[in-house]
Design a protein around this motif. Structure first.
Motif, PDB file in Angstrom:
ATOM      1  N   LEU A  12      -9.805  14.401   4.211  1.00 41.18           N
ATOM      2  CA  LEU A  12     -10.391  13.085   4.034  1.00 41.18           C
ATOM      3  C   LEU A  12     -10.278  12.651   2.579  1.00 41.18           C
ATOM      4  O   LEU A  12     -10.557  13.427   1.667  1.00 41.18           O
ATOM      5  CB  LEU A  12     -11.860  13.082   4.456  1.00 41.18           C
ATOM      6  N   LEU A  13      -9.871  11.422   2.395  1.00 44.43           N
ATOM      7  CA  LEU A  13      -9.819  10.802   1.077  1.00 44.43           C
ATOM      8  C   LEU A  13     -10.994   9.843   0.961  1.00 44.43           C
ATOM      9  O   LEU A  13     -11.454   9.288   1.960  1.00 44.43           O
ATOM     10  CB  LEU A  13      -8.518  10.021   0.905  1.00 44.43           C
ATOM     11  N   HIS A  14     -11.458   9.648  -0.236  1.00 50.14           N
ATOM     12  CA  HIS A  14     -12.573   8.742  -0.476  1.00 50.14           C
ATOM     13  C   HIS A  14     -12.117   7.601  -1.374  1.00 50.14           C
ATOM     14  O   HIS A  14     -11.231   7.770  -2.208  1.00 50.14           O
ATOM     15  CB  HIS A  14     -13.737   9.494  -1.119  1.00 50.14           C
ATOM     16  N   GLY A  15     -12.756   6.457  -1.186  1.00 49.39           N
ATOM     17  CA  GLY A  15     -12.443   5.303  -2.000  1.00 49.39           C
ATOM     18  C   GLY A  15     -13.541   4.280  -1.896  1.00 49.39           C
ATOM     19  O   GLY A  15     -14.555   4.494  -1.228  1.00 49.39           O
ATOM     20  N   PRO A 105      -5.378  -0.909   0.212  1.00 53.42           N
ATOM     21  CA  PRO A 105      -4.829  -1.005  -1.144  1.00 53.42           C
ATOM     22  C   PRO A 105      -4.994   0.356  -1.832  1.00 53.42           C
ATOM     23  O   PRO A 105      -6.106   0.859  -1.971  1.00 53.42           O
ATOM     24  CB  PRO A 105      -5.690  -2.066  -1.822  1.00 53.42           C
ATOM     25  N   MET A 106      -3.897   0.956  -2.229  1.00 56.96           N
ATOM     26  CA  MET A 106      -3.947   2.318  -2.775  1.00 56.96           C
ATOM     27  C   MET A 106      -4.760   2.396  -4.064  1.00 56.96           C
ATOM     28  O   MET A 106      -5.288   3.448  -4.405  1.00 56.96           O
ATOM     29  CB  MET A 106      -2.534   2.864  -2.953  1.00 56.96           C
ATOM     30  N   GLY A 107      -4.929   1.278  -4.755  1.00 58.52           N
ATOM     31  CA  GLY A 107      -5.728   1.253  -5.968  1.00 58.52           C
ATOM     32  C   GLY A 107      -7.218   1.454  -5.721  1.00 58.52           C
ATOM     33  O   GLY A 107      -7.963   1.715  -6.658  1.00 58.52           O
ATOM     34  N   THR A 108      -7.664   1.343  -4.466  1.00 54.88           N
ATOM     35  CA  THR A 108      -9.079   1.562  -4.160  1.00 54.88           C
ATOM     36  C   THR A 108      -9.382   3.020  -3.832  1.00 54.88           C
ATOM     37  O   THR A 108     -10.546   3.383  -3.655  1.00 54.88           O
ATOM     38  CB  THR A 108      -9.548   0.681  -2.979  1.00 54.88           C
ATOM     39  N   LEU A 109      -8.343   3.854  -3.736  1.00 50.22           N
ATOM     40  CA  LEU A 109      -8.554   5.285  -3.462  1.00 50.22           C
ATOM     41  C   LEU A 109      -9.088   5.991  -4.699  1.00 50.22           C
ATOM     42  O   LEU A 109      -8.577   5.798  -5.807  1.00 50.22           O
ATOM     43  CB  LEU A 109      -7.236   5.949  -3.045  1.00 50.22           C
ATOM     44  N   HIS A 110     -10.098   6.818  -4.508  1.00 52.18           N
ATOM     45  CA  HIS A 110     -10.613   7.655  -5.600  1.00 52.18           C
ATOM     46  C   HIS A 110      -9.901   8.998  -5.639  1.00 52.18           C
ATOM     47  O   HIS A 110      -9.856   9.652  -6.675  1.00 52.18           O
ATOM     48  CB  HIS A 110     -12.119   7.883  -5.448  1.00 52.18           C
ATOM     49  N   ASP A 111      -9.371   9.427  -4.496  1.00 53.46           N
ATOM     50  CA  ASP A 111      -8.646  10.696  -4.388  1.00 53.46           C
ATOM     51  C   ASP A 111      -7.145  10.411  -4.340  1.00 53.46           C
ATOM     52  O   ASP A 111      -6.717   9.303  -4.012  1.00 53.46           O
ATOM     53  CB  ASP A 111      -9.067  11.439  -3.117  1.00 53.46           C
ATOM     54  N   THR A 112      -6.365  11.423  -4.647  1.00 51.56           N
ATOM     55  CA  THR A 112      -4.908  11.276  -4.649  1.00 51.56           C
ATOM     56  C   THR A 112      -4.345  11.559  -3.263  1.00 51.56           C
ATOM     57  O   THR A 112      -4.528  12.652  -2.732  1.00 51.56           O
ATOM     58  CB  THR A 112      -4.281  12.253  -5.666  1.00 51.56           C
ATOM     59  N   PRO A 113      -3.671  10.583  -2.662  1.00 48.53           N
ATOM     60  CA  PRO A 113      -3.093  10.802  -1.336  1.00 48.53           C
ATOM     61  C   PRO A 113      -1.822  11.644  -1.410  1.00 48.53           C
ATOM     62  O   PRO A 113      -1.181  11.720  -2.468  1.00 48.53           O
ATOM     63  CB  PRO A 113      -2.771   9.387  -0.860  1.00 48.53           C
ATOM     64  N   THR A 114      -1.481  12.240  -0.289  1.00 48.41           N
ATOM     65  CA  THR A 114      -0.242  13.014  -0.199  1.00 48.41           C
ATOM     66  C   THR A 114       0.970  12.092  -0.281  1.00 48.41           C
ATOM     67  O   THR A 114       1.947  12.395  -0.954  1.00 48.41           O
ATOM     68  CB  THR A 114      -0.205  13.806   1.120  1.00 48.41           C
ATOM     69  N   MET A 115       0.902  10.964   0.412  1.00 49.06           N
ATOM     70  CA  MET A 115       2.031  10.040   0.490  1.00 49.06           C
ATOM     71  C   MET A 115       2.053   9.088  -0.711  1.00 49.06           C
ATOM     72  O   MET A 115       1.018   8.615  -1.158  1.00 49.06           O
ATOM     73  CB  MET A 115       1.970   9.235   1.788  1.00 49.06           C
TER      74      MET A 115
END
Length: 145
Positions: A12-15, A105-115
């Motif tokens: 799970l990623l957080h944002g 929007p990837m800029g709202t992710l707090h964690d680093t995604p794999t993709m």
């Protein structure tokens, strides 16, 4: 031995939004990631393009601030969801027959995604002052269109 579904094993990623009023969780099982240069994405991001990662609706959920969002568009169809306090674009809900998904929007992710973004789309209408300097594939419009 049965193979496990990698989709259910994704971390799970957080944002969330800029002010922290709205937070979300998203499975790190994106369908695709891209940089969109269309005028709508440029306006929404305030930048030359918007980095987007797409996922299935069941792989995304708001964990805080569901009462602190406003919907821009038809709530029963395609729409954008923003934080009422800071205005951050949190996600877009794409509602098409047989093709429902969330554009995050990837800029709202707090964690680093794999993709990572895999391509640039809508470069036919990109900002004339911006030069794309990477080697990712570029499409004037949508891929396959």
């Amino acid at each position: 031995m049965a193979q496990s579904d990698p989709h259910t094993q994704a971390r799970l990623l957080h944002g969330g939004c800029r002010c922290g009023a709205v937070r979300y969780q998203a499975r790190d099982s994106f369908l695709y990631a891209l940089n969109c240069h269309c005028s709508r994405c440029r306006a929404a991001s305030g930048s030359a393009f918007r980095a987007i990662a797409a996922l299935l609706p069941q792989d995304f959920r708001l964990t805080q601030g569901a009462d602190a969002v406003f919907i821009d568009g038809d709530p029963d169809s395609t729409h954008d969801v923003h934080c009422v306090a800071c205005g951050s674009l949190l996600y877009s809900r794409i509602a098409e027959p047989d093709n429902n998904r969330i554009h995050l929007p990837m800029g709202t992710l707090h964690d680093t995604p794999t993709m990572r973004p895999q391509m640039h789309i809508c470069v036919g209408s990109k900002a004339p002052w911006y030069d794309i300097l990477d080697d990712l594939p570029q499409f004037d419009g949508l891929p396959g269109a």
